[in-house]
Write a protein that holds these residues in place. Structure first.
Motif, PDB file in Angstrom:
ATOM      1  N   PHE A  73      20.377   8.736 129.375  1.00 39.28           N
ATOM      2  CA  PHE A  73      18.955   8.377 129.399  1.00 39.28           C
ATOM      3  C   PHE A  73      18.824   6.891 129.713  1.00 39.28           C
ATOM      4  O   PHE A  73      19.496   6.062 129.105  1.00 39.28           O
ATOM      5  N   TYR A  74      17.925   6.550 130.650  1.00 39.41           N
ATOM      6  CA  TYR A  74      17.618   5.164 130.993  1.00 39.41           C
ATOM      7  C   TYR A  74      16.106   4.994 130.930  1.00 39.41           C
ATOM      8  O   TYR A  74      15.366   5.752 131.576  1.00 39.41           O
ATOM      9  N   VAL A  75      15.644   4.006 130.177  1.00 45.57           N
ATOM     10  CA  VAL A  75      14.204   3.790 130.018  1.00 45.57           C
ATOM     11  C   VAL A  75      13.691   2.818 131.079  1.00 45.57           C
ATOM     12  O   VAL A  75      14.151   1.682 131.169  1.00 45.57           O
ATOM     13  N   VAL A  76      12.737   3.295 131.871  1.00 41.20           N
ATOM     14  CA  VAL A  76      12.089   2.485 132.900  1.00 41.20           C
ATOM     15  C   VAL A  76      10.916   1.717 132.286  1.00 41.20           C
ATOM     16  O   VAL A  76      10.761   0.518 132.495  1.00 41.20           O
ATOM     17  N   SER A  77      10.077   2.429 131.517  1.00 40.64           N
ATOM     18  CA  SER A  77       8.940   1.796 130.848  1.00 40.64           C
ATOM     19  C   SER A  77       8.619   2.570 129.577  1.00 40.64           C
ATOM     20  O   SER A  77       8.955   3.747 129.455  1.00 40.64           O
ATOM     21  N   GLY A  78       7.963   1.902 128.643  1.00 40.36           N
ATOM     22  CA  GLY A  78       7.580   2.543 127.390  1.00 40.36           C
ATOM     23  C   GLY A  78       8.629   2.359 126.303  1.00 40.36           C
ATOM     24  O   GLY A  78       9.406   1.395 126.319  1.00 40.36           O
ATOM     25  N   ARG A  79       8.639   3.287 125.370  1.00 40.20           N
ATOM     26  CA  ARG A  79       9.535   3.236 124.211  1.00 40.20           C
ATOM     27  C   ARG A  79      10.057   4.644 123.967  1.00 40.20           C
ATOM     28  O   ARG A  79       9.267   5.585 123.856  1.00 40.20           O
ATOM     29  N   PHE A  80      11.373   4.794 123.861  1.00 37.92           N
ATOM     30  CA  PHE A  80      12.002   6.100 123.759  1.00 37.92           C
ATOM     31  C   PHE A  80      12.914   6.127 122.542  1.00 37.92           C
ATOM     32  O   PHE A  80      13.737   5.225 122.358  1.00 37.92           O
ATOM     33  N   LEU A  81      12.732   7.144 121.717  1.00 39.24           N
ATOM     34  CA  LEU A  81      13.548   7.297 120.514  1.00 39.24           C
ATOM     35  C   LEU A  81      14.386   8.564 120.643  1.00 39.24           C
ATOM     36  O   LEU A  81      13.893   9.590 121.130  1.00 39.24           O
ATOM     37  N   ILE A  82      15.622   8.485 120.191  1.00 36.91           N
ATOM     38  CA  ILE A  82      16.483   9.656 120.151  1.00 36.91           C
ATOM     39  C   ILE A  82      16.931   9.838 118.710  1.00 36.91           C
ATOM     40  O   ILE A  82      17.687   9.012 118.175  1.00 36.91           O
ATOM     41  N   ASP A  83      16.414  10.876 118.074  1.00 37.17           N
ATOM     42  CA  ASP A  83      16.820  11.186 116.705  1.00 37.17           C
ATOM     43  C   ASP A  83      18.166  11.881 116.744  1.00 37.17           C
ATOM     44  O   ASP A  83      18.352  12.865 117.476  1.00 37.17           O
ATOM     45  N   VAL A  89      18.072   6.215 117.483  1.00 36.00           N
ATOM     46  CA  VAL A  89      18.368   5.256 118.544  1.00 36.00           C
ATOM     47  C   VAL A  89      17.039   4.904 119.200  1.00 36.00           C
ATOM     48  O   VAL A  89      16.313   5.788 119.644  1.00 36.00           O
ATOM     49  N   GLU A  90      16.711   3.607 119.243  1.00 33.57           N
ATOM     50  CA  GLU A  90      15.466   3.162 119.857  1.00 33.57           C
ATOM     51  C   GLU A  90      15.778   2.430 121.151  1.00 33.57           C
ATOM     52  O   GLU A  90      16.560   1.475 121.163  1.00 33.57           O
ATOM     53  N   LEU A  91      15.158   2.893 122.233  1.00 27.75           N
ATOM     54  CA  LEU A  91      15.405   2.322 123.557  1.00 27.75           C
ATOM     55  C   LEU A  91      14.119   1.731 124.131  1.00 27.75           C
ATOM     56  O   LEU A  91      13.066   2.361 124.081  1.00 27.75           O
ATOM     57  N   SER A  92      14.246   0.546 124.688  1.00 38.88           N
ATOM     58  CA  SER A  92      13.157  -0.151 125.372  1.00 38.88           C
ATOM     59  C   SER A  92      13.480  -0.199 126.856  1.00 38.88           C
ATOM     60  O   SER A  92      14.592   0.145 127.262  1.00 38.88           O
ATOM     61  N   PRO A  93      12.542  -0.658 127.698  1.00 41.52           N
ATOM     62  CA  PRO A  93      12.825  -0.742 129.132  1.00 41.52           C
ATOM     63  C   PRO A  93      14.117  -1.520 129.411  1.00 41.52           C
ATOM     64  O   PRO A  93      14.369  -2.570 128.815  1.00 41.52           O
ATOM     65  N   GLY A  94      14.921  -0.939 130.275  1.00 40.28           N
ATOM     66  CA  GLY A  94      16.199  -1.545 130.624  1.00 40.28           C
ATOM     67  C   GLY A  94      17.345  -1.079 129.761  1.00 40.28           C
ATOM     68  O   GLY A  94      18.500  -1.378 130.050  1.00 40.28           O
ATOM     69  N   HIS A  95      17.063  -0.337 128.700  1.00 39.53           N
ATOM     70  CA  HIS A  95      18.107   0.185 127.818  1.00 39.53           C
ATOM     71  C   HIS A  95      18.500   1.596 128.231  1.00 39.53           C
ATOM     72  O   HIS A  95      17.673   2.366 128.731  1.00 39.53           O
ATOM     73  N   ALA A  96      19.761   1.929 127.958  1.00 39.49           N
ATOM     74  CA  ALA A  96      20.272   3.262 128.267  1.00 39.49           C
ATOM     75  C   ALA A  96      21.138   3.748 127.116  1.00 39.49           C
ATOM     76  O   ALA A  96      21.610   2.953 126.291  1.00 39.49           O
ATOM     77  N   PHE A  97      21.354   5.071 127.070  1.00 41.51           N
ATOM     78  CA  PHE A  97      22.149   5.667 125.990  1.00 41.51           C
ATOM     79  C   PHE A  97      22.719   6.990 126.482  1.00 41.51           C
ATOM     80  O   PHE A  97      22.053   7.715 127.231  1.00 41.51           O
ATOM     81  N   VAL A  98      23.941   7.293 126.062  1.00 38.44           N
ATOM     82  CA  VAL A  98      24.565   8.565 126.376  1.00 38.44           C
ATOM     83  C   VAL A  98      24.640   9.405 125.109  1.00 38.44           C
ATOM     84  O   VAL A  98      25.155   8.954 124.083  1.00 38.44           O
ATOM     85  N   VAL A  99      24.106  10.621 125.175  1.00 42.34           N
ATOM     86  CA  VAL A  99      24.242  11.593 124.089  1.00 42.34           C
ATOM     87  C   VAL A  99      25.436  12.468 124.451  1.00 42.34           C
ATOM     88  O   VAL A  99      25.430  13.128 125.498  1.00 42.34           O
ATOM     89  N   ARG A 100      26.444  12.444 123.605  1.00 40.92           N
ATOM     90  CA  ARG A 100      27.656  13.232 123.852  1.00 40.92           C
ATOM     91  C   ARG A 100      27.376  14.720 123.729  1.00 40.92           C
ATOM     92  O   ARG A 100      26.523  15.147 122.954  1.00 40.92           O
ATOM     93  N   LYS A 101      28.110  15.505 124.501  1.00 36.44           N
ATOM     94  CA  LYS A 101      27.981  16.961 124.436  1.00 36.44           C
ATOM     95  C   LYS A 101      28.213  17.442 123.005  1.00 36.44           C
ATOM     96  O   LYS A 101      28.995  16.861 122.248  1.00 36.44           O
ATOM     97  N   GLY A 102      27.462  18.472 122.632  1.00 41.05           N
ATOM     98  CA  GLY A 102      27.587  19.060 121.310  1.00 41.05           C
ATOM     99  C   GLY A 102      26.843  18.334 120.204  1.00 41.05           C
ATOM    100  O   GLY A 102      26.803  18.803 119.072  1.00 41.05           O
TER     101      GLY A 102
END
Length: 129
Positions: A73-83, A89-102
């Motif tokens: 996941f890569y955030v272009v704009s806004g605010r993205f949360l991954i529970d 995990v809180e992501l802002s523009p320019g932030h990215a995160f990988v959720v591992r399989k499983g």
């Protein structure tokens, strides 16, 4: 192909058709501006054995996991949360995160958020759980 999972349990608009081919310019702002659905997901293009998807999201997705594929996941704009089960995990523009399989997770967006996702071509967008 379009998966309209707009039943009460899955109020999302997920389009898994590949919108653009090699060599085409992809106008992300135009796609975002044309969207009216609160949880929209469109496959933009294929890259090797993966796809790049555009998400224009606000609200909550359901808890789910992908048994055999990671998600980027890569955030272009806004605010993205991954529970996750043990943290948020809180992501802002320019932030990215990988959720591992499983890994059980639930994406959320408290405001209109634009994200890009990279996933295996065969991933089931609504997850296995």
């Amino acid at each position: 192909m379009e998966i309209d999972v707009s039943a009460d349990a899955f109020p999302y608009l997920t389009r898994i058709n590949v919108l653009h081919s090699f060599g085409e310019i992809i106008d992300i702002p135009a796609l975002v501006a044309a969207n009216t659905h609160p949880w929209y997901n469109q496959t933009l293009c294929e890259v090797n054995q993966s796809v790049v998807r555009l998400g224009v999201v606000q609200g909550e997705y359901h808890w789910h996991k992908h048994d055999a594929e990671d998600e980027f996941f890569y955030v272009v704009s806004g605010r993205f949360l991954i529970d996750l089960e043990d943290r948020v995990v809180e992501l802002s523009p320019g932030h990215a995160f990988v959720v591992r399989k499983g890994l059980l997770h639930r994406p959320r967006a408290p405001e209109k958020t634009v994200i890009l996702m990279v996933e295996a071509t065969g991933i089931v967008p609504t997850g296995n759980a």
